[in-house]
Design an enzyme around this catalytic site. Structure first.
Site, PDB file in Angstrom:
ATOM      1  N   CYS B 190       3.050 -17.532  -7.361  1.00 13.59           N
ATOM      2  CA  CYS B 190       2.664 -17.979  -6.013  1.00 13.59           C
ATOM      3  C   CYS B 190       2.109 -16.809  -5.209  1.00 13.59           C
ATOM      4  CB  CYS B 190       3.853 -18.580  -5.274  1.00 13.59           C
ATOM      5  SG  CYS B 190       4.397 -20.154  -5.971  1.00 13.59           S
ATOM      6  N   CYS B 341      -7.197  -4.648  -6.848  1.00 14.05           N
ATOM      7  CA  CYS B 341      -6.926  -6.052  -6.475  1.00 14.05           C
ATOM      8  C   CYS B 341      -6.049  -6.049  -5.226  1.00 14.05           C
ATOM      9  CB  CYS B 341      -6.306  -6.823  -7.636  1.00 14.05           C
ATOM     10  SG  CYS B 341      -4.665  -6.260  -8.101  1.00 14.05           S
TER      11      CYS B 341
END
Ligand SMILES: [Zn+2]
Lengths: 90, 383
Positions: B190, B341
């Protein structure tokens, strides 16, 4: 045999559709049909040997194909093949 | 065993249960006698803890070692804004006591592992799996099968969820459904992939419903069925889950003790922990910014396009991780490349992919944009 393939959102983006028609006499042939049209989806549906992954369950209508011959499971006209990959979020 | 009696206060509190034909006084006394263990006080654990305590489950156990983070509040309704930075079990205790002071709560502020799971589980009637990672899901499953305790399962991803009941007397288990986990990194957590805040509310309340049905012995359990929830399509459907005679834990019983689940899942870490070590060359944001200013390195941002709109690195080549292998020709072999990232996990995988493709001058931006914002550019928001 024409059948309908249902994809979860995580895989639908690789085919640009949540569901579409596929054709074949066995589940393996349905998966091959989808993989030929959408190669990126194909690698998420079967391993390099063309076998199903242990973490992606295929339901032909309501039945897990593992208990009905795996990719060899016979398909009838109008069947629904649903792909249910393992998810772990909580 | 004699069921506990209800006080006058409890009779009034639970009156809407007591007048329900299938619950009644006896059902409420069963709830009071029940011992339910919740694994995780996060997205799924929040509605579970709220509803099971409100319903009058007499003894609730809660395993969680996390601290409330502001990014949890979009879905983890057990915790509030003033709880940020405090242990989840502390805010859970406060909230549960406020909802129902009759609940006896036992908390375990520890990561669940093969050493402590059986010892913790053995005191409970039902275990509810609200974890967020594969190793713990297999651990919970195996421990439940070994002890003969039902495992009320729920799991979520983005807009979709799954729920079932595993490890009942003759029912299938999680391994019957998924014999092996996906390789690490294939299914984003998530934290990496996002989740609709209300989704764990839907799935967690389904788990709470199944738990209460098991305690009361009413209705048709999800044991032997997998409920698939599609929030966007507003679709709920069930498919069959069969007990696999070859299942190593509930079929052949080859597995008689808990194993190393991190190793089984091939993962060097649990969940979306950003402090992960991937054993790839790393560079800190401070060093990367200095070298970038001198034109010595190129940053390759492997995040998704919608993430780039939230916070940016300067001067990047943007290729989402999923496209990296196909677009590898766009990257120069003769430059020092720094893969980046959000937190440094996906970019570490990108470094490994490029190394496998023959790139030698590649390194990972440690801590991703989160640490970049801390060290280099505090003007941008974290997410
Ligand atoms: Zn099993």
């Amino acid at each position: 045999m024409p059948a309908t393939l249902f994809l979860p959102a995580i895989l639908a983006k690789l085919a640009d559709a949540k569901q579409f028609e596929v054709s074949g006499d066995t589940v393996g042939e349905l998966v091959s049909d989808a993989a030929t049209r959408f190669p990126a989806l194909g690698t998420r549906l079967r391993d390099p040997n063309g076998e199903p992954y242990a973490f992606v369950t295929f339901y032909l209508n309501d039945e897990d194909i593992r208990f009905h011959g795996g990719f060899g499971a016979k398909v009838s006209d109008g069947d629904e093949l649903t792909v249910v990959p393992a998810i772990a979020g909580g | 065993m004699e069921l506990p009696t209800l006080t006058h206060e409890e009779i009034l509190r639970y009156s809407r249960h007591l007048i329900l034909p299938d619950v009644g006084v006896e059902g409420q006394r069963k709830l009071k006698a029940a011992r339910v263990l919740l694994i995780g006080a996060g997205g799924l654990g929040s509605p579970l803890a709220l509803y099971l305590s409100a319903a009058g489950v007499g003894h609730i156990g809660l395993v969680d070692f996390d601290v409330v983070d502001v990014t949890n509040l979009q879905r983890q309704v057990l915790h509030g804004t003033s709880d940020v930075g405090t242990p989840k079990i502390a805010s859970a205790r406060k909230r549960i006591a406020e909802i129902n002071p009759h609940v006896e709560l036992t908390t375990y502020e520890t990561p669940l592992n093969s050493t402590n799971a059986l010892e913790i589980f053995k005191d409970y009637d039902i275990v509810v799996d609200g974890t967020d990672n594969f190793p713990t899901r297999y651990l919970v499953n195996d421990a439940c099968v070994l002890l003969g305790i039902p495992n009320v399962y729920g799991s979520i991803y983005r807009f979709e969820g799954q729920a079932s009941v595993f490890a009942t007397q003759d029912g299938p288990c999680y391994r019957c459904l998924y014999p092996e986990p996906p390789p690490p990194g294939l299914v984003p957590s998530c934290a990496e992939g996002g989740v609709l805040g209300v989704l764990p509310g839907l799935v967690g309340t389904l788990q709470a419903t199944e738990t209460i049905k098991l305690i009361l012995g009413i209705g048709e359990s999800l044991a032997g069925r997998l409920l698939l929830i599609d929030a966007l399509g507003a679709n709920f459907r069930t498919v069959k889950v069969r007990k696999d005679p070859n299942c190593p834990v509930c079929g052949t019983h080859e597995i008689t003790t808990l194993i190393d689940y991190e190793q089984f899942c091939g993962s060097p870490h649990v969940g979306g922990d950003p402090k992960v070590s991937f054993n790839v060359p790393e560079i800190t944001p401070t060093d990367a910014a200095a070298r970038l200013a001198k034109g010595e390195i190129d940053i390759v941002d492997v995040r998704e396009p919608h993430e780039l709109q939230i916070a940016k690195y300067p001067k990047v080549t943007a290729i989402p991780l999923g496209q990296l292998v196909d677009r590898i020709a766009e990257l120069p072999l003769d430059r020092d490349l720094v893969l980046a990232c959000r937190s440094g996990v996906r970019s570490a995988k990108a470094v490994q992919q490029l190394q496998a493709a023959g790139f030698t001058r590649v390194s990972n931006l440690a801590g991703g944009i989160l640490r970049w914002i801390d060290e280099v550019d505090p003007s941008q928001p974290k997410y």
